[in-house]
Design a protein around this motif. Structure first.
Motif, mmCIF file in Angstrom:
data_model
loop_
_atom_site.group_PDB
_atom_site.id
_atom_site.type_symbol
_atom_site.label_atom_id
_atom_site.label_comp_id
_atom_site.label_asym_id
_atom_site.label_seq_id
_atom_site.Cartn_x
_atom_site.Cartn_y
_atom_site.Cartn_z
ATOM 1 N N UNK A 167 0.823 -1.219 0.000
ATOM 2 C CA UNK A 167 0.000 0.000 0.000
ATOM 3 C C UNK A 167 0.856 1.267 0.000
ATOM 4 N N UNK A 168 1.549 1.471 -1.112
ATOM 5 C CA UNK A 168 2.449 2.616 -1.262
ATOM 6 C C UNK A 168 2.274 3.210 -2.659
ATOM 7 N N UNK A 169 2.221 4.540 -2.768
ATOM 8 C CA UNK A 169 2.208 5.536 -1.702
ATOM 9 C C UNK A 169 1.022 5.320 -0.758
ATOM 10 N N UNK A 170 1.258 5.529 0.541
ATOM 11 C CA UNK A 170 0.269 5.162 1.539
ATOM 12 C C UNK A 170 -1.050 5.904 1.374
ATOM 13 N N UNK A 184 0.261 -8.364 3.115
ATOM 14 C CA UNK A 184 0.536 -6.931 3.096
ATOM 15 C C UNK A 184 2.034 -6.725 3.294
ATOM 16 N N UNK A 185 2.639 -5.894 2.443
ATOM 17 C CA UNK A 185 4.061 -5.573 2.553
ATOM 18 C C UNK A 185 4.178 -4.071 2.782
ATOM 19 N N UNK A 186 4.701 -3.669 3.944
ATOM 20 C CA UNK A 186 4.776 -2.243 4.292
ATOM 21 C C UNK A 186 6.157 -1.928 4.847
ATOM 22 N N UNK A 187 6.563 -0.650 4.721
ATOM 23 C CA UNK A 187 7.775 -0.214 5.407
ATOM 24 C C UNK A 187 7.397 0.295 6.790
ATOM 25 N N UNK A 188 8.370 0.790 7.546
ATOM 26 C CA UNK A 188 8.096 1.184 8.923
ATOM 27 C C UNK A 188 7.085 2.315 9.008
ATOM 28 N N UNK A 189 7.198 3.304 8.114
ATOM 29 C CA UNK A 189 6.251 4.413 8.128
ATOM 30 C C UNK A 189 4.844 3.963 7.806
ATOM 31 N N UNK A 196 -1.724 2.081 13.342
ATOM 32 C CA UNK A 196 -2.094 3.226 14.183
ATOM 33 C C UNK A 196 -1.322 3.194 15.495
ATOM 34 N N UNK A 197 -0.003 3.010 15.363
ATOM 35 C CA UNK A 197 0.860 3.016 16.542
ATOM 36 C C UNK A 197 2.218 3.577 16.150
ATOM 37 N N UNK A 198 2.897 4.197 17.116
ATOM 38 C CA UNK A 198 4.235 4.718 16.876
ATOM 39 C C UNK A 198 5.252 3.592 17.006
ATOM 40 N N UNK A 199 6.273 3.612 16.146
ATOM 41 C CA UNK A 199 7.334 2.620 16.222
ATOM 42 C C UNK A 199 8.609 3.284 16.728
ATOM 43 N N UNK A 200 9.193 2.770 17.805
ATOM 44 C CA UNK A 200 10.442 3.340 18.329
ATOM 45 C C UNK A 200 11.606 3.062 17.381
ATOM 46 N N UNK A 222 -8.826 -10.091 7.239
ATOM 47 C CA UNK A 222 -8.815 -11.550 7.245
ATOM 48 C C UNK A 222 -7.608 -12.156 6.531
ATOM 49 N N UNK A 223 -6.567 -11.345 6.293
ATOM 50 C CA UNK A 223 -5.405 -11.831 5.558
ATOM 51 C C UNK A 223 -4.529 -12.774 6.357
ATOM 52 N N UNK A 224 -3.401 -13.162 5.747
ATOM 53 C CA UNK A 224 -2.560 -14.203 6.328
ATOM 54 C C UNK A 224 -1.215 -13.720 6.857
ATOM 55 N N UNK A 225 -0.575 -12.747 6.151
ATOM 56 C CA UNK A 225 0.770 -12.339 6.541
ATOM 57 C C UNK A 225 0.920 -10.828 6.467
ATOM 58 N N UNK A 226 1.536 -10.251 7.495
ATOM 59 C CA UNK A 226 1.996 -8.870 7.463
ATOM 60 C C UNK A 226 3.513 -8.908 7.405
ATOM 61 N N UNK A 227 4.067 -8.298 6.353
ATOM 62 C CA UNK A 227 5.516 -8.221 6.170
ATOM 63 C C UNK A 227 5.924 -6.763 6.340
ATOM 64 N N UNK A 228 6.911 -6.511 7.196
ATOM 65 C CA UNK A 228 7.375 -5.144 7.465
ATOM 66 C C UNK A 228 8.858 -5.057 7.155
ATOM 67 N N UNK A 229 9.228 -4.119 6.282
ATOM 68 C CA UNK A 229 10.633 -3.858 6.016
ATOM 69 C C UNK A 229 11.115 -2.771 6.974
ATOM 70 N N UNK A 230 12.319 -2.948 7.488
ATOM 71 C CA UNK A 230 12.852 -2.056 8.522
ATOM 72 C C UNK A 230 14.176 -1.431 8.114
ATOM 73 N N UNK A 231 14.390 -1.263 6.810
ATOM 74 C CA UNK A 231 15.602 -0.621 6.326
ATOM 75 C C UNK A 231 16.842 -1.392 6.733
ATOM 76 N N UNK A 232 17.791 -0.701 7.369
ATOM 77 C CA UNK A 232 19.040 -1.356 7.759
ATOM 78 C C UNK A 232 18.891 -2.252 8.981
ATOM 79 N N UNK A 233 17.638 -2.432 9.447
ATOM 80 C CA UNK A 233 17.373 -3.364 10.549
ATOM 81 C C UNK A 233 16.787 -4.685 10.045
#
Length: 316
Positions: A167-170, A184-189, A196-200, A222-233
């Motif tokens: 879902x980009x551009x968000x 769903x494949x999303x970056x940290x932002x 709807x939460x802040x990420x430290x 009702x989906x199956x996987x949330x994938x989050x990319x965290x850059x250099x993490x």
């Protein structure tokens, strides 16, 4: 990966990218002298389609381009690459364009104008139903109209095709779009907006914050996987059934960061379409992203199978 090339349908977007290299990103109202300039073909869906193709998948690219010189150059390049162009719609309005500033540290700022991408509509999705039905996976992103994304995901769901959405551009995702999305494949932002939460800042703290916010997402989606990319993490994935995988980043030199997310998505989609597990898919995706940031260009920096194997050996 499977011996028989999997078929992947990609909801594409084309942006003629103009990128300026600067010592640092400009402040509001400031004029800077650039160290370099390049104009090249880009676009979230286009990059993922090319990436999947280079990794050995059979790709059906659903995309709209203008009737202009950048579109002519793109078609010629795609033919040379050996990628099927029969589902690319040409229309009268200009092709999509984007402008980016790339700092010496790899950070970037990007502005895009969608142009012809807005002409890709549900009619083109309906015309490609046979291609979608034959695919192992459909990939969609939001550089094209939401109604088009909705139509593509719905047809994938109707035919039992794995549906992956970046879902980009968000933008906020309606429930009916979420209902037809498996991964769903999303970056940290984007994760912050979705959950709807802040990420430290720290990786472990980010992972805990995401895990804490997931129950609310699973109630809505009702989906199956949330994938989050965290850059250099690195990256991580969570499933509805409680499975959780974390992939460490592969150390590499940084030439630029533009396109790394699309390289990641291409690797992820190719692996999942080939029947790999999510843990293996994260490893493949991370290697593709690492290869991308270590090489110049946008489409040019997408790895082929030899490049992927080399990067996987580096990260071993």
């Amino acid at each position: 990966m499977s011996a028989t090339p999997p078929r992947i349908a990609v909801l594409g977007s084309f942006m003629q990218a103009c990128c300026w290299s600067v010592d640092r990103l400009p402040r509001p109202g400031e004029t800077l002298r650039a160290r370099g300039f390049v104009a090249e073909a880009a676009g979230k869906g286009l990059a993922v389609a090319v990436g999947c193709h280079r990794l050995g998948a059979r790709v059906d690219l659903l995309m709209a381009i203008g009737n202009d010189a950048p579109a002519d150059s793109l078609l010629s390049w795609l033919h040379g690459e050996g990628l099927d162009t029969r589902r690319i719609l040409r229309c009268g309005q200009p092709s999509g364009h984007g402008a980016g500033f790339i700092g010496a540290d790899g950070d970037n700022q990007i502005v895009v104008h969608p142009g012809a991408n807005e002409a890709l509509g549900p009619d083109q999705i309906a015309a490609a139903e046979e291609d979608i039905a034959s695919a192992a996976l459909l990939y969609a992103q939001l550089e094209v109209p939401l109604d088009t994304v909705r139509a593509a995901l719905a047809r994938a769901r109707a035919h039992g095709v794995l549906a992956v959405l970046n879902p980009s551009p968000w933008q906020a995702l309606p429930d009916d779009v979420l209902a037809c999305t498996d991964v769903l494949v999303v970056n940290a932002g984007e994760a912050q907006a979705l959950l709807e939460c802040a990420l430290p800042a720290g990786r472990d703290q980010r992972l805990r914050a995401i895990a804490s916010a997931l129950p609310a997402l699973w109630r809505r989606w009702p989906g199956n996987w949330l994938v989050v990319t965290l850059g250099d993490q690195g990256s991580a994935a969570w499933s509805r059934d409680g499975a959780h995988h974390v992939a460490a980043p592969i150390p590499t030199r940084i030439v630029k960061t533009i396109g790394a997310g699309d390289a990641f998505s291409a690797g992820l989609c190719r692996a999942l379409a080939g029947g790999r597990s999510m843990a293996a898919a994260l490893e493949t995706a991370g290697a593709c992203a690492a290869w991308s940031i270590a090489h110049p260009g946008i489409l040019a920096s997408l790895p082929d199978r030899d490049g992927l194997r080399a990067m996987l050996r580096t990260g071993a």
